[in-house]
Motif scaffolding. Structure first.
Motif, PDB file in Angstrom:
ATOM      1  N   LEU A 176       0.861  -1.171  -0.262  1.00 15.86           N
ATOM      2  CA  LEU A 176       0.092  -0.165   0.168  1.00 15.86           C
ATOM      3  C   LEU A 176       0.826   1.220  -0.048  1.00 15.86           C
ATOM      4  CD1 LEU A 176      -2.691  -1.545   2.916  1.00 15.86           C
ATOM      5  CD2 LEU A 176      -2.650  -1.462   0.032  1.00 15.86           C
ATOM      6  N   ASP A 177      -0.051   2.656  -0.852  1.00 17.23           N
ATOM      7  CA  ASP A 177       0.735   3.819  -0.059  1.00 17.23           C
ATOM      8  C   ASP A 177       0.673   4.195   0.849  1.00 17.23           C
ATOM      9  OD1 ASP A 177      -1.585   5.157  -1.133  1.00 17.23           O
ATOM     10  OD2 ASP A 177      -0.769   4.537  -3.537  1.00 17.23           O
ATOM     11  N   PHE A 178       1.414   5.785   1.561  1.00 16.84           N
ATOM     12  CA  PHE A 178       1.259   6.408   2.234  1.00 16.84           C
ATOM     13  C   PHE A 178      -0.272   7.005   2.183  1.00 16.84           C
ATOM     14  CE2 PHE A 178       1.304  10.156   4.439  1.00 16.84           C
ATOM     15  CZ  PHE A 178       1.762   9.439   5.742  1.00 16.84           C
ATOM     16  N   ARG A 179      -0.753   7.698   1.071  1.00 17.55           N
ATOM     17  CA  ARG A 179      -2.079   7.617   0.552  1.00 17.55           C
ATOM     18  C   ARG A 179      -2.906   6.919   1.111  1.00 17.55           C
ATOM     19  NH1 ARG A 179      -6.631   7.256  -2.631  1.00 17.55           N
ATOM     20  NH2 ARG A 179      -5.032   5.663  -3.445  1.00 17.55           N
ATOM     21  N   GLU A 180      -3.411   5.364   1.371  1.00 16.88           N
ATOM     22  CA  GLU A 180      -4.187   4.600   1.301  1.00 16.88           C
ATOM     23  C   GLU A 180      -3.571   4.711   3.361  1.00 16.88           C
ATOM     24  OE1 GLU A 180      -4.397   1.237  -1.397  1.00 16.88           O
ATOM     25  OE2 GLU A 180      -2.241   1.659  -1.582  1.00 16.88           O
ATOM     26  N   THR A 181      -2.676   4.363   3.739  1.00 20.14           N
ATOM     27  CA  THR A 181      -2.420   3.891   5.174  1.00 20.14           C
ATOM     28  C   THR A 181      -2.979   5.616   6.130  1.00 20.14           C
ATOM     29  OG1 THR A 181      -0.395   5.121   4.408  1.00 20.14           O
ATOM     30  CG2 THR A 181      -0.855   2.822   4.564  1.00 20.14           C
ATOM     31  N   PHE A 182      -2.885   6.480   4.878  1.00 22.10           N
ATOM     32  CA  PHE A 182      -3.572   8.153   6.125  1.00 22.10           C
ATOM     33  C   PHE A 182      -5.141   8.240   6.008  1.00 22.10           C
ATOM     34  CE2 PHE A 182      -4.766  12.723   5.623  1.00 22.10           C
ATOM     35  CZ  PHE A 182      -3.957  13.125   6.902  1.00 22.10           C
ATOM     36  N   ILE A 183      -5.484   8.315   4.945  1.00 23.72           N
ATOM     37  CA  ILE A 183      -6.377   7.839   4.423  1.00 23.72           C
ATOM     38  C   ILE A 183      -7.697   6.593   6.138  1.00 23.72           C
ATOM     39  CG2 ILE A 183      -8.783   7.512   3.061  1.00 23.72           C
ATOM     40  CD1 ILE A 183      -7.447   8.610   0.936  1.00 23.72           C
ATOM     41  N   GLY A 184      -6.878   5.004   5.618  1.00 24.59           N
ATOM     42  CA  GLY A 184      -7.245   4.235   6.530  1.00 24.59           C
ATOM     43  C   GLY A 184      -8.406   3.096   5.884  1.00 24.59           C
ATOM     44  N   THR A 185      -8.479   1.951   6.120  1.00 24.93           N
ATOM     45  CA  THR A 185      -8.411   0.973   5.222  1.00 24.93           C
ATOM     46  C   THR A 185      -9.025  -0.188   5.782  1.00 24.93           C
ATOM     47  OG1 THR A 185      -6.342  -0.566   5.806  1.00 24.93           O
ATOM     48  CG2 THR A 185      -5.969   0.748   3.517  1.00 24.93           C
ATOM     49  N   SER A 186      -9.921  -0.737   4.616  1.00 25.47           N
ATOM     50  CA  SER A 186     -10.729  -1.890   5.563  1.00 25.47           C
ATOM     51  C   SER A 186     -10.107  -3.171   5.995  1.00 25.47           C
ATOM     52  CB  SER A 186     -11.941  -2.258   4.302  1.00 25.47           C
ATOM     53  OG  SER A 186     -12.842  -1.244   4.641  1.00 25.47           O
TER      54      SER A 186
END
Length: 445
Positions: free
Chosen positions: A34-44
């Motif tokens: 995953l990229d940083f944007r996904e970790t910042f937004i949060g993932t299911s």
């Protein structure tokens, strides 16, 4: 991939027959990146499994054989979303240990989140998924005795939850520096504990930061006391490495043990140099940090919870320890701290034995453990200083009848036999004395 084939399983609740696919045409997959944007937004949260096996003839045998032992490798918190760099190393080393299935638990979509509290909550979801899969394995003929869960950091608690959900009947759980934040001081059922499996072993490297302080297995290994690791930065000015170096050392040590390039023996009374006194483990030797702990397992289960300690250097093979015996004949009692220096050409490494004041008195043998951050070869001479802290009064003499390096505990082709020195000398306190090596036969022991 060499030594195995990777099978991608989208969800652990898929029909179990998907794990019995044959042939070599199955697409290889890798752990989620995953990229940083996904970790910042949060993932299911989502759970996948990557399968490594020792089976090579896929056209004739199923990829997943439930009758073989199965190891689950469970990573921890991934704040950047990147896959753990050690995954490929550990899987290839594990398949070399024995004929087994290796299942890497990819829960990166639950572990990759800047919000650590959310990730902790996702550990339960991950554990529930894997528990369901193991129950399906059991229905297909697998034995819980042959299940080994290897949990890293936060993954160690995931492994504990899985074990608890299965009633503590899985064969073994290995916790590699279990995560400390949000798990310190919680009840046993809220974190990894010995009741989660038939046998639980734990390695600690960072108890004063990201790791969990205490005892959580049938045997707990404490590398360098489980705190600061040699070679790791000492100040915050080193950046990210200052925060993660100690915690990540568990990976290097465990990989080294799996690769059989290190021989790390642990002792109950380590710093006092009581290295040969492992009475509880006789006729076996002191426990060693290795994959196969079977020769100590029954003894450890009888002892309930055992703490053992070892020291390392900053680089592989991670060991450079000497057991040193000193017999003093001085008339009056002295207290002090010993510093030992090893010399090889222009290179010098030192060990300051200061975990407690040492007692030197007439006709008394003192046994010490000298731990060095650097391995030197050949050792051409040694120096010794006994500091009493006496700075204003007269300096007293200390008569050392015998100084001997009884045995070097480093497993290396450089040292095929113990190195020993013998002296008979009067030295002045707080003054460094250098000795050339003298012949020493078997009487030194």
């Amino acid at each position: 991939k060499q030594n195995g084939k990777i099978l991608f399983v989208k969800n652990v609740f898929l029909i179990f027959k998907h794990m019995l696919l044959r042939g070599q045409d199955n697409e290889c997959d890798k752990i989620t990146n995953l990229d940083f944007r996904e970790t910042f937004i949060g993932t299911s949260p989502d759970v996948r499994l990557l399968l490594y096996t020792t089976t090579h003839n896929f056209s004739r045998e199923p990829l997943f054989n439930v009758t073989q032992p199965t190891n689950f490798v469970i990573h921890g918190y991934r704040p950047t979303g990147a896959p753990p760099v050690w995954i490929d190393h550990i899987t290839h080393l594990l398949v070399a240990q024995a004929n087994m299935n290796i299942l890497v638990v990819d829960w990166n979509r639950g572990a990759a989140n800047l919000n650590y509290f959310t990730t902790v909550a996702n550990t339960r979801y991950t554990a529930t998924n894997i528990t369901g899969f193991i129950q399906r394995m059991r229905d297909e003929g697998a034995s819980l005795d042959s299940i080994h869960l290897i949990g890293v950091s936060l993954g160690a608690h995931v492994a504990g939850y899985i074990g608890a959900m299965l009633g503590g009947r899985v064969g073994r759980i290995t916790g590699l520096d279990p995560a400390g934040p949000m798990f310190t001081g919680v009840p046993p059922e809220e974190c990894l504990n010995p009741s989660d499996a038939q046998f639980v072993d734990v390695l600690h490297t960072d108890m004063n930061s990201f790791g969990l302080r205490g005892t959580y297995g049938h045997i707990d290994f404490y590398a360098n006391g489980g705190l600061d690791q040699p070679g790791c930065p000492k100040t915050i000015f080193s950046g990210r490495s200052y925060f993660v170096c100690d915690h990540q050392r568990f990976g290097f040590l465990y990989l080294c043990a799996l690769n059989h390039t290190c021989s790390i023996t642990a002792y109950s009374d380590f710093l006092s140099g009581q290295c040969l006194q492992c009475e509880a483990f006789k006729p076996a030797s002191c426990p060693v940090l290795v994959y196969d702990l079977s020769q100590w397992r029954n003894t450890l289960l009888k002892l309930s919870q055992t703490r053992v300690y070892f020291s390392t250097t900053a680089e592989p093979p991670y060991r450079s320890d000497y057991r040193v015996g000193i017999i003093t004949w001085n008339l009056y009692l002295r207290w002090g701290v010993v510093t030992i220096y090893l010399h090889s050409g222009k290179n010098v490494t030192e060990s300051r034995i200061d975990h407690k004041l040492l007692r030197f008195e007439k006709y008394t043998a003192t046994r010490l453990l000298a731990q060095f951050d650097e391995e030197l070869y050949p050792i051409q001479k040694i120096s010794l200083r006994i500091a009493t802290g006496n700075v204003i009064g007269p300096r007293y003499n200390i008569w050392l009848l015998l100084i001997q390096s009884i045995q070097i505990t480093l497993h290396s082709s450089f040292f095929p036999r113990p190195l020993m020195w013998q002296y008979n000398i009067i030295m002045e306190e707080n003054a460094e004395v250098t000795f050339q090596r003298l012949p020493c036969d078997g009487s030194c022991l």
